[in-house]
Structures are given as C-alpha cells and as structure tokens.
Motif scaffolding. Sequence first.
Motif, PDB file in Angstrom:
ATOM      1  N   VAL A 108       2.959  20.226  34.451  1.00  0.00           N
ATOM      2  CA  VAL A 108       2.336  20.321  35.769  1.00  0.00           C
ATOM      3  C   VAL A 108       0.849  19.987  35.717  1.00  0.00           C
ATOM      4  O   VAL A 108       0.091  20.590  34.945  1.00  0.00           O
ATOM      5  N   HIS A 109       0.444  19.037  36.533  1.00  0.00           N
ATOM      6  CA  HIS A 109      -0.961  18.658  36.703  1.00  0.00           C
ATOM      7  C   HIS A 109      -1.453  19.150  38.067  1.00  0.00           C
ATOM      8  O   HIS A 109      -0.664  19.571  38.915  1.00  0.00           O
ATOM      9  N   ARG A 110      -2.748  19.091  38.252  1.00  0.00           N
ATOM     10  CA  ARG A 110      -3.335  19.534  39.531  1.00  0.00           C
ATOM     11  C   ARG A 110      -2.697  18.785  40.703  1.00  0.00           C
ATOM     12  O   ARG A 110      -2.513  17.572  40.665  1.00  0.00           O
ATOM     13  N   ASP A 111      -2.352  19.553  41.724  1.00  0.00           N
ATOM     14  CA  ASP A 111      -1.768  19.074  42.984  1.00  0.00           C
ATOM     15  C   ASP A 111      -0.326  18.614  42.865  1.00  0.00           C
ATOM     16  O   ASP A 111       0.257  18.122  43.845  1.00  0.00           O
ATOM     17  N   ASP A 112       0.272  18.758  41.693  1.00  0.00           N
ATOM     18  CA  ASP A 112       1.715  18.516  41.588  1.00  0.00           C
ATOM     19  C   ASP A 112       2.462  19.611  42.344  1.00  0.00           C
ATOM     20  O   ASP A 112       2.074  20.785  42.310  1.00  0.00           O
ATOM     21  N   GLU A 113       3.537  19.232  42.999  1.00  0.00           N
ATOM     22  CA  GLU A 113       4.352  20.200  43.735  1.00  0.00           C
ATOM     23  C   GLU A 113       5.535  20.660  42.881  1.00  0.00           C
ATOM     24  O   GLU A 113       6.152  19.857  42.178  1.00  0.00           O
ATOM     25  N   VAL A 114       5.799  21.961  42.952  1.00  0.00           N
ATOM     26  CA  VAL A 114       6.871  22.566  42.157  1.00  0.00           C
ATOM     27  C   VAL A 114       7.765  23.382  43.086  1.00  0.00           C
ATOM     28  O   VAL A 114       7.301  24.315  43.751  1.00  0.00           O
TER      29      VAL A 114
END
Length: 381
Positions: A108-114
């Motif tokens: 997960v990187h910044r602003d990735d949606e999970v």
Amino acid sequence: MHQLKSKLPHIGRTIFTKMSQLAQEHQAINLSQGFPNFMPDKELIKYSEDALNSHRNQYAPLGGLPELRQKLSDKFYNLYHHRYDWESEITITAGATQAIFTAISALVHRDDEVIVFKPAYDCYEPAVELYGGIVKPIQLDAPEYKIPWDKVKDLISDNTKLIIINTPHNPTGYVWTEEDFKQLKAVVKDTSTYILSDEVYEHMVFDDRKHHSICKEEELARRSIVTFSFGKTYHVTGWKLGYAVAPKAMMKEFRKVHQYNVFCVNHPLQFALSKILDQPEHYLNLSKFYQQKRDRFLSLIKNSRFKCVPTQGTYFQLADYTEISDLPDNEFCIELIKTHKLATIPVSVFNHKNIQQGYIRFCFAKTDETLEQAANIIKNI
C-alpha cells in the motif's frame, strides 16, 4: 518539549485488552479474547523442549527454517493443489498479525484504496492508514453476513490497490463459498488489484463445509498474499508464529519489509512445529474438535434468551441479545462483566462507524468446565 503528533490519533486500547482486563478485575469467566484455555498437544511441547536443549537457540534464516517451509509447501499441495516454492514463496512470521501488517506495508502506497469488509478484524485498517492508504469499507448485514458483490463492483476502481478478505471470518464465522470466489475473480479481472487473504481459521469449518482457500484459485493466487497461523491451529497463540505465502515477486517485496521488521522469528519453536507437521491428523481433525465444542456450547445455552445461528467456522459464536437489553453492545458487554461475571466482545467495534446490530461474540475455545460455567451464567441472564 515538542508535542508528539500521533499517526493514529483515534486508536486507543484494543477491545480485547479492555475486556480481558475487566474480566481480571471482576474475576469474570473470559469468553472474550480468542485464545484456548487448555494445554496444547504434549508431543508439541516435547518437540519444543528438545529444540531448546539442542543447538537451535540462535537466529533462524530470514524466511524461516528450510525443513518447516518444505513441509508447508507439501501441505499446500496436498490440501489445495497449489505448489508454493519453499525457498522463495513461503515466509515464517511472528504471528499472522505481523504477516498482515508486513503485507500491507509492502503493497500500500499513499492514496491507494483498500477495500475492507466490515465487521473486520481490528489490525487491518490501522496498518492501511499508517501507510497513507484510504480504507473503503463495505458493511456486511446481519445475521447472514454474506458478501454484497454488487457493492464490491460499485466500489472497485483504478485506485483500488488491495482487497482484504477473511475466511473463515472473524467475528461472524462466515465461510466463503465457491460462488464468492467466482465473484471475486470477476471483480478483479482486468485490474491491477492485489488481494490479502487472512485464512488463520482454515482448519475450523463446520457442518461438512469445506475451506475454499484462495490458494486453490490459480487466477487469484497469482495476485494474492495469504496469511496463516500456527497459534490458532495448534492451540499456542502465545507462541506468536504464523506464515505467509505469495508468488515470488510479491514475496520478494514482503521480505524487504519483513527483514527490517523482525528479520526472523523464534528458532526452536519453528523446529517443534516442523516436527508436528509430520502428523497431519492434528490439523485434519481440528474442525471435528471445535464443532464438538460449538455444539456443546450451543446445547448448553439453547434455553437462554440469546438467539444464536450456529457459526459456520472459527471458534467464535455470535449471539443476538436484543430480547434481553436495549443497551448498545459495548455497554451491554461491560454490564455482563460487572453484574454477571462474564466477559464477551461487542461486535460493533468491528463494524463501520461502530454500527449497532445487536450482537456480541463468544469464544468457545475453552475447556468443557469453562463452557459449562459460562452457560450457567448465560441461562440466568
């Protein structure tokens, strides 16, 4: 001094810590936190003693003991018809929670949606938030807690980096079906979305159901990190040992984090577990063992005012208490401890925005004596 700025300002003590501490303070029977209160297999204890008394007290290899990973590779092939390479695709971890945290850290990187299905085990979302990810919750509806695939289709986008699934599911006990995996395949097809599959209760499924591991689904396995728990399987949650499997490229990224997080995990206990894996009956008979406990517990409380639909898997049983009290579930659970000397877990803490659905969670991974004592209290509430 400069005031420390919290990265998780809304996070306090876990509900498990809170309820277990209250149980101790009030000398309550503890059916809250998910751990067995009976001894593990005597052979496993002997194997651990043998390892401690041999030259196995220094660092283990980063990925875990080769003999343990080799046996796990065979286990996956025998159970799920999928061969993970023991050298490059299996890593032994300090429990499944560390494996989950490490997987999220790596992906997960910044602003990735999970996408997270709620109610959800409480370690998923804080890890996503620590790495700047954006949690996209999907609330499951009581009492069946089936996956609403239309909502999943609507929510997935080009920004969806990860979907976290959990089967058998904590806290509801829902066991994913073949149809669920068929729907998941359709949802992620032609996307770059990864999957984190939490399968720590893989050997606890009831009423002739089967655990459908994502490992069996070749299309999904190619994009998935899957986590498991020795602690749950062998009644040794305090050993904090688990493992993760993934395709080589994903495991390479996983280990980059793992090596700086813990580097390696408990050497002698890995040896003990490698020995007990030579006896597959220990995990093959686990569903029968826990179904007997589930059935005994439900039989003992059948005349109570709680309403229960038998759990499909895990060692947790949900109970509807709405005929007993109008209190929010967290307040009801505190009342149970203080007034009735019984500790449970409110389900709302796992829900999106703490939605109240009128359910609490019992853990039945306890001795028959403990279950009988708890049932006597439950019947009188």
